[in-house]
Structure formats: structure tokens, C-alpha cells
Write a protein that holds these residues in place. Sequence first.
Motif, PDB file in Angstrom:
ATOM      1  N   ASP A  59       2.244  20.318   3.693  1.00 51.00           N
ATOM      2  CA  ASP A  59       2.367  21.490   2.831  1.00 51.00           C
ATOM      3  C   ASP A  59       2.648  21.160   1.370  1.00 51.00           C
ATOM      4  N   ALA A  60       2.991  19.933   1.061  1.00 49.35           N
ATOM      5  CA  ALA A  60       3.258  19.552  -0.331  1.00 49.35           C
ATOM      6  C   ALA A  60       1.947  19.473  -1.112  1.00 49.35           C
ATOM      7  N   THR A  61       2.022  19.640  -2.415  1.00 51.55           N
ATOM      8  CA  THR A  61       0.839  19.476  -3.248  1.00 51.55           C
ATOM      9  C   THR A  61       0.468  17.998  -3.335  1.00 51.55           C
ATOM     10  N   ALA A  62      -0.753  17.752  -3.774  1.00 53.47           N
ATOM     11  CA  ALA A  62      -1.198  16.367  -3.908  1.00 53.47           C
ATOM     12  C   ALA A  62      -0.315  15.601  -4.876  1.00 53.47           C
ATOM     13  N   SER A  63       0.064  16.229  -5.996  1.00 51.74           N
ATOM     14  CA  SER A  63       0.900  15.547  -6.986  1.00 51.74           C
ATOM     15  C   SER A  63       2.292  15.249  -6.424  1.00 51.74           C
TER      16      SER A  63
ATOM     17  N   ILE B 259       1.901  12.285  -4.084  1.00 51.87           N
ATOM     18  CA  ILE B 259       1.702  11.044  -4.832  1.00 51.87           C
ATOM     19  C   ILE B 259       3.006  10.584  -5.457  1.00 51.87           C
ATOM     20  N   ALA B 260       3.810  11.517  -5.949  1.00 51.09           N
ATOM     21  CA  ALA B 260       5.117  11.156  -6.507  1.00 51.09           C
ATOM     22  C   ALA B 260       5.996  10.514  -5.435  1.00 51.09           C
ATOM     23  N   ASN B 261       5.981  11.094  -4.225  1.00 51.68           N
ATOM     24  CA  ASN B 261       6.745  10.499  -3.132  1.00 51.68           C
ATOM     25  C   ASN B 261       6.172   9.135  -2.739  1.00 51.68           C
ATOM     26  N   LEU B 262       4.845   9.039  -2.777  1.00 53.01           N
ATOM     27  CA  LEU B 262       4.223   7.764  -2.453  1.00 53.01           C
ATOM     28  C   LEU B 262       4.656   6.680  -3.436  1.00 53.01           C
ATOM     29  N   HIS B 263       4.695   7.001  -4.713  1.00 50.06           N
ATOM     30  CA  HIS B 263       5.118   6.026  -5.721  1.00 50.06           C
ATOM     31  C   HIS B 263       6.559   5.582  -5.494  1.00 50.06           C
ATOM     32  N   SER B 264       7.404   6.498  -5.068  1.00 51.47           N
ATOM     33  CA  SER B 264       8.799   6.124  -4.803  1.00 51.47           C
ATOM     34  C   SER B 264       8.887   5.136  -3.641  1.00 51.47           C
ATOM     35  N   VAL B 265       7.927   5.219  -2.732  1.00 49.70           N
ATOM     36  CA  VAL B 265       7.866   4.274  -1.614  1.00 49.70           C
ATOM     37  C   VAL B 265       7.277   2.943  -2.071  1.00 49.70           C
ATOM     38  N   LEU B 266       6.162   2.996  -2.790  1.00 49.16           N
ATOM     39  CA  LEU B 266       5.472   1.773  -3.211  1.00 49.16           C
ATOM     40  C   LEU B 266       6.349   0.888  -4.090  1.00 49.16           C
ATOM     41  N   GLY B 267       7.248   1.496  -4.869  1.00 49.55           N
ATOM     42  CA  GLY B 267       8.077   0.726  -5.791  1.00 49.55           C
ATOM     43  C   GLY B 267       9.280   0.051  -5.162  1.00 49.55           C
ATOM     44  N   ARG B 268       9.460   0.199  -3.859  1.00 54.38           N
ATOM     45  CA  ARG B 268      10.658  -0.380  -3.220  1.00 54.38           C
ATOM     46  C   ARG B 268      10.619  -1.899  -3.143  1.00 54.38           C
ATOM     47  N   MET B 269       9.416  -2.491  -3.065  1.00 56.29           N
ATOM     48  CA  MET B 269       9.302  -3.948  -3.011  1.00 56.29           C
ATOM     49  C   MET B 269       7.891  -4.345  -3.422  1.00 56.29           C
ATOM     50  N   THR B 270       7.605  -5.615  -3.416  1.00 56.04           N
ATOM     51  CA  THR B 270       6.297  -6.118  -3.836  1.00 56.04           C
ATOM     52  C   THR B 270       5.742  -7.062  -2.776  1.00 56.04           C
ATOM     53  N   ASN B 271       4.560  -7.623  -3.060  1.00 52.79           N
ATOM     54  CA  ASN B 271       3.946  -8.687  -2.247  1.00 52.79           C
ATOM     55  C   ASN B 271       3.516  -8.241  -0.854  1.00 52.79           C
ATOM     56  N   TYR B 272       3.101  -6.988  -0.703  1.00 52.00           N
ATOM     57  CA  TYR B 272       2.583  -6.514   0.581  1.00 52.00           C
ATOM     58  C   TYR B 272       1.101  -6.198   0.437  1.00 52.00           C
ATOM     59  N   VAL B 273       0.390  -6.268   1.568  1.00 55.17           N
ATOM     60  CA  VAL B 273      -1.064  -6.058   1.536  1.00 55.17           C
ATOM     61  C   VAL B 273      -1.445  -4.597   1.706  1.00 55.17           C
ATOM     62  N   GLY B 274      -0.519  -3.776   2.224  1.00 55.52           N
ATOM     63  CA  GLY B 274      -0.855  -2.372   2.426  1.00 55.52           C
ATOM     64  C   GLY B 274       0.267  -1.606   3.098  1.00 55.52           C
ATOM     65  N   LEU B 275      -0.089  -0.424   3.615  1.00 55.32           N
ATOM     66  CA  LEU B 275       0.882   0.485   4.215  1.00 55.32           C
ATOM     67  C   LEU B 275       0.581   0.693   5.689  1.00 55.32           C
ATOM     68  N   VAL B 276       1.630   1.032   6.434  1.00 54.74           N
ATOM     69  CA  VAL B 276       1.504   1.481   7.819  1.00 54.74           C
ATOM     70  C   VAL B 276       2.340   2.748   7.949  1.00 54.74           C
ATOM     71  N   ASN B 277       1.832   3.705   8.689  1.00 58.67           N
ATOM     72  CA  ASN B 277       2.571   4.963   8.824  1.00 58.67           C
ATOM     73  C   ASN B 277       3.846   4.779   9.629  1.00 58.67           C
ATOM     74  N   TYR B 278       4.878   5.503   9.212  1.00 57.34           N
ATOM     75  CA  TYR B 278       6.090   5.628  10.011  1.00 57.34           C
ATOM     76  C   TYR B 278       6.160   7.079  10.459  1.00 57.34           C
ATOM     77  N   MET B 279       6.000   7.300  11.766  1.00 58.09           N
ATOM     78  CA  MET B 279       5.825   8.639  12.339  1.00 58.09           C
ATOM     79  C   MET B 279       4.543   9.252  11.752  1.00 58.09           C
ATOM     80  N   GLY B 280       4.529  10.574  11.483  1.00 55.48           N
ATOM     81  CA  GLY B 280       3.394  11.163  10.784  1.00 55.48           C
ATOM     82  C   GLY B 280       2.299  11.750  11.638  1.00 55.48           C
ATOM     83  N   ALA B 281       2.584  12.141  12.890  1.00 56.38           N
ATOM     84  CA  ALA B 281       1.516  12.664  13.747  1.00 56.38           C
ATOM     85  C   ALA B 281       0.827  13.883  13.131  1.00 56.38           C
ATOM     86  N   ARG B 282       1.583  14.759  12.492  1.00 55.93           N
ATOM     87  CA  ARG B 282       0.965  15.929  11.872  1.00 55.93           C
ATOM     88  C   ARG B 282       0.175  15.539  10.622  1.00 55.93           C
TER      89      ARG B 282
END
Length: 392
Positions: free
Chosen positions: A244-248, A251-274
Motif C-alpha cells: 500500500d505504500a507509494t513507490a517513493s 524506495i526510501a525504505n529500500l535505501h535505508s536497508v541498502l545503506g546498512r552495509m556494503t560488499n554484497y551482491v544483492g538482496l533476498v526477501n525476508y518474509m514478504g508473501a504478500r
Amino acid sequence: MESNGSPAPRVRDIDLPLGMNVNTRPKQAGSRRLPPASTVFSALIVVAMLGTATAIATRERPFRFPEPVVVSVPVDATIQAPPEPAGTPTAPSAAGPSIIRAETPNTPPPSVTIIRDPSQTVQDQRVAHLPDRSLIEESPDGPLPKRAENGRRPFDTYARPWSGARGAKIALVIGGLGVSQTGTQDAIAKLPPEVTLAFASGGNSLSRWMQAARQAGHELVLQVPLEPFDYPTVDPGRGTLTVDATASENIANLHSVLGRMTNYVGLVNYMGARFVADADALKPLMAELGTRGLMYLDDGTSARSETEAVSQAHGVPFAAADTQIDGTRERGEILKKLDELERTARAQGQAVGIGSAFDTTVDAVASWVAEAKKRGIEIVPISAVARDPERR
């Protein structure tokens, strides 16, 4: 006849036989002169030199510098960090491979020859714990991964090398690192380096643990919290992306996740069935991953997931787990799941298993991997089995 105490008569040249003079007459017995000291010293030097030459010639390996060691280092592995000590590899010229001589401790230089291969992009494993500055975008949320100016991706650079050989291969991903300090330390220490580690974005001391994991040889992915069906009763944690959140907002929440550390090749979902079942919600997420050069791993728990189709449409490398190995947290059951993975890999060429960093899981995986290798199974990082639209 000479009288005692009187000087001997002086001998004149005229009194000597023909051809003799005072300076050439025979010397009396017992009065022979020794050779000069300089002559003796010269003779000793000659003998010493001959002895040294003989010793060198008869040695199996004479006094020589050690043989140079050739190490292949990818062209983009150079870390743009503070100046390195003398001997640190530097970036190559655009003309092609360059040879850089690096001194190593306690050996006469040059002892190491490092060859950079511009066709490779994988990070030099000796500095795998350091972020590549050309792949970082500084932001208020921390260092965000990005493509380099030449298009090189974090997915390329932070991938763990593997053999590339044909045959059955299995990628194992163990998640939840960073939540328990002791559990994280044990997982890094016990799991073979071929096992991929997934860090929880809500964990603690992620940068420190990232460095430890990379120094141990592991490839890394970062867990992103996505909305489950019963959210917020079941809450994946801070920064959860929701339908239900807007795209922006997402993306803001995604950036808060991406900035937690470095040197990773990608993402894996944690929960998220919906969330993973909603293609419209997924599109901004996958577009961002494609732009930044990251892969996406689906944990395989939702039969309704749209992640494969959406990720491929946005040029995102994709992989999905075949089996959750520790749904039942008991050693025997975990080993059964791992054996199922092996059968899948032998039938299809590859398989992906995912689990959590429980003590039982870590111990079971560590022992099973050692046996699987003896049976000819290659354990590979998750990047090795991802379908990459840019490498078709």
C-alpha cells in the motif's frame, strides 16, 4: 783463519768465480728467506675464492632470490582508499594487462609478480572486505551500492569466484546473520567459505561482521523486509516495503536497508508473501536493483511470487531457492533436505538451499558440505547460479 771477535774479511767481486758477484753468491745453510707477506696473503685469497666458487656450484639451489609468484588480479579490484604502502598493486593502464612487482616481507625484492587481467571484474580476494569506492553512492542513509561509471556492477565485483566447471553444483544461503553476535561469529567461523551468508538489515555491527565474513571468503546478500499477508501483526522489522505504500516511500525504505552495509551482491526477501505476489509493488523495487547492479534471490516460500518475471524484465540477475533446509530444526531432518538438494542438483545441474543461522543448521551444513565435496558436488556462491540478463 778468522780470529775470535774479529770481523770477517770483506769479499771482493774480483775474488769470486767468473759470473758471480756479491749479490748472487750462494747463501749459507739455514739462512733461506721466507716469501714476502703480501705473496702469502694473495695466495690465501685465491684459495678462498676457489672454495666459495666450488660451494656455490655444488649447491642444489645457489644463493638466489626466490622464484616469483604469479597472481592473477582483476582490473577493477583496486580499492580507492587512503594511499597504500609501497608495493601495493595499482590500477593498470588502458593499454592492457600490466605487471606490477610487489615486495613481500623478509624476501629480497622483487619476489611477487602480479598480473592484472582487464577481462575480469571480480574483486581481489585479498581486499574483499574493503568496499570498492567506485561502486558507492554516498547518501544520508549511508553508502548505497551503485554501478561504476564503466557499467561494472556490485553483483560482478563482490561475487565469490568458482571453478566454472560443468557438473552438479549447489548454492547454500544461510540467513539471519547480524542478529545474534555469538551466532554470527560461529556461522562465519564454522561454515565453509563457499556458503553464501545473508545478513539481516536490522542486525547489529553489520560493517564489522561483513568484513569478517568477506575475509573468511564468503559471498554476501542482504535481507530486505517485505510485507507478509498478516502484516503488521507479523512485522518483518524496520524499513519494511509494503504493497500500500507509494513507490517513493518504498524506495526510501529500500535505501535505508541498502545503506546498512556494503560488499554484497544483492538482496533476498525476508518474509514478504504478500509483497512478492504483487507485480505492481515489485516493479519499483526491481527497477532500483537493476539500476544499481544488484541481484535478487527469492527464498522460495511463496508459490504466488512474481519476482522472477519482474526481475528479468528490469535486467536483474535472479535466483530462487529450491528448498528451505531447516523448516524442521532437527539435525536429521536438515540432512535429509540437503540430500534432496543433491538429488535435484544431479538431475538438473544445480540447486539452491536456504536456511537460518541456528546452531543445529550451521553444524549440519558444515559437516554435510565436507561429505558432498567428496561425492563430486561443487558448492558455489549464489551468484554462480543466478540467471543474469546481461550475460545471455
